[in-house]
Design an enzyme around this catalytic site. Structure first.
Site, short mmCIF file in Angstrom:
data_model
loop_
_atom_site.label_atom_id
_atom_site.label_comp_id
_atom_site.label_asym_id
_atom_site.label_seq_id
_atom_site.Cartn_x
_atom_site.Cartn_y
_atom_site.Cartn_z
N LYS A 11 0.85 -1.20 0.00
CA LYS A 11 0.00 0.00 0.00
C LYS A 11 0.89 1.26 0.00
O LYS A 11 1.94 1.24 -0.62
CB LYS A 11 -0.98 -0.04 1.17
CG LYS A 11 -1.77 -1.37 1.18
CD LYS A 11 -2.97 -1.38 2.05
CE LYS A 11 -3.67 -2.74 1.94
NZ LYS A 11 -4.90 -2.84 2.71
N HIS A 95 -8.07 -3.17 -6.48
CA HIS A 95 -8.10 -3.32 -5.02
C HIS A 95 -9.29 -2.53 -4.47
O HIS A 95 -9.62 -1.47 -5.00
CB HIS A 95 -6.78 -2.83 -4.42
CG HIS A 95 -6.66 -3.17 -2.96
ND1 HIS A 95 -7.27 -2.42 -1.97
CD2 HIS A 95 -6.05 -4.20 -2.32
CE1 HIS A 95 -7.02 -2.99 -0.79
NE2 HIS A 95 -6.28 -4.06 -0.98
N GLU A 167 -10.98 -10.45 -1.28
CA GLU A 167 -10.69 -9.64 -0.10
C GLU A 167 -11.99 -9.03 0.41
O GLU A 167 -12.43 -7.99 -0.09
CB GLU A 167 -9.71 -8.51 -0.46
CG GLU A 167 -8.39 -9.00 -1.01
CD GLU A 167 -7.27 -7.98 -0.76
OE1 GLU A 167 -6.28 -8.40 -0.16
OE2 GLU A 167 -7.40 -6.81 -1.14
N GLY A 173 -7.55 -4.71 7.09
CA GLY A 173 -6.98 -3.77 8.06
C GLY A 173 -7.77 -3.69 9.35
O GLY A 173 -7.56 -2.79 10.16
N SER A 213 -6.54 -9.18 6.76
CA SER A 213 -6.00 -9.52 8.09
C SER A 213 -5.33 -10.89 8.15
O SER A 213 -5.48 -11.61 9.13
CB SER A 213 -7.08 -9.38 9.16
OG SER A 213 -7.56 -8.05 9.22
P1 13P Z 1 -4.51 -6.31 5.63
O1 13P Z 1 -3.72 -7.57 5.54
O2 13P Z 1 -3.76 -5.17 6.26
O3 13P Z 1 -5.87 -6.54 6.24
O4 13P Z 1 -4.78 -5.82 4.12
C1 13P Z 1 -5.29 -6.72 3.19
C2 13P Z 1 -5.20 -6.12 1.85
O5 13P Z 1 -5.89 -5.17 1.53
C3 13P Z 1 -4.22 -6.69 0.91
O6 13P Z 1 -4.40 -6.19 -0.37
#
Ligand code: 13P
Length: 249
Positions: A11, A95, A167, A173, A213
């Site tokens: 990110k 995403h 996802e 997150g 996560s």
């Molecule tokens: P997290 O692993 O921080 O939850 O993020 C997942 C994500 O968006 C991966 O692209």
């Protein structure tokens, strides 16, 4: 046999100095993981530093986004050729953060995905429902629409190389992982939908990653599910220690 992919989506974290440190750390901890693919996706400005740092290892490089034209007056955008030149083999497309904050739609996802393939990049196409959609029993409907619109019109040779990342937006997150059963249910549905679009054989080859996560302590159980072929990891990919534990689950 589908080769697992463990991918880190950094990110908007890690400047070039931090990238060199993290990539060097990973290189030493992620041995030649021959039976699985390891991909890191730093921000654009850190791609060159990452490419240099992972040289000589089996770690692959991916970008977090791209535009669907080769060149032109598109201020602020990055072309697939630029990503290839810098050493990327993968690119994340659609995403949920891009859909949520930057106006990406199933249509732009489809354009980017097709352009990635024709440019020699492998797209990791992200799909997933929001909490409101899950609570409104619309999960499957949303996933089906995202697939039917987002990954349509692929040639057979491309389709089998496609990587999907499921996802669930509510798990990103938040520390709230989907249970392995919830994830498997969605992954099985995704594979079934792809079978309807491209045939059973193709659907059996496509790798479907789980994201949301993922941590060292839940990766093993997730990877134990029949239709989970890897993970797209956010927060836990930002430290060499935790990401290498996930890679070496
Ligand atoms: P997290 O692993 O921080 O939850 O993020 C997942 C994500 O968006 C991966 O692209």
């Amino acid at each position: 046999m589908r080769k697992p992919i463990l991918a880190g989506n950094w990110k908007m974290f890690k400047n070039t100095q931090e990238t060199r440190e993290l990539a060097a750390g990973l290189k030493s901890k992620v041995a030649q993981a021959g039976d699985r693919e390891v991909v890191i996706c730093p921000p654009f400005t850190s791609l060159a530093a990452a490419a240099a740092a992972i040289q000589g290892s089996s770690i692959k490089l991916g970008a977090q986004n791209m535009y669907w034209e080769d060149k032109g007056a598109f201020t602020g955008e990055i072309s697939p050729g630029m990503l290839k030149e810098i050493g990327c083999s993968y690119v994340i497309v659609g995403h949920s953060e891009r859909r949520q904050y930057f106006g990406e739609t199933d249509e732009t996802v489809n354009r980017k995905m097709k352009k990635a393939f024709s440019s020699g990049l492998l797209p990791i196409v992200c799909i997933g429902e929001t909490l409101a959609e899950r609570e409104g029993n619309a999960t499957f409907k949303v996933l089906e629409r995202q697939l039917r619109e987002g990954i349509k019109d692929l040639a057979a040779a491309e389709a089998k190389q496609l990587v999907i990342a499921y996802e669930p937006v509510w798990a990103i997150g938040t520390g709230k992982t989907a249970t392995p059963q919830q994830a498997e249910e969605a992954h099985a549905f995704i594979r079934k939908t792809i079978a309807g679009m491209y045939g059973e054989q193709m659907a059996g080859e496509i790798r479907i990653l789980y994201g949301g996560s993922v941590k060292p302590d839940n990766i093993k159980e997730l990877m134990g599910q029949a239709d989970i072929d890897g993970a797209l990891v956010g927060g836990a990919s930002l430290e060499a220690d935790s990401f290498s534990k996930i890679v070496n689950y």
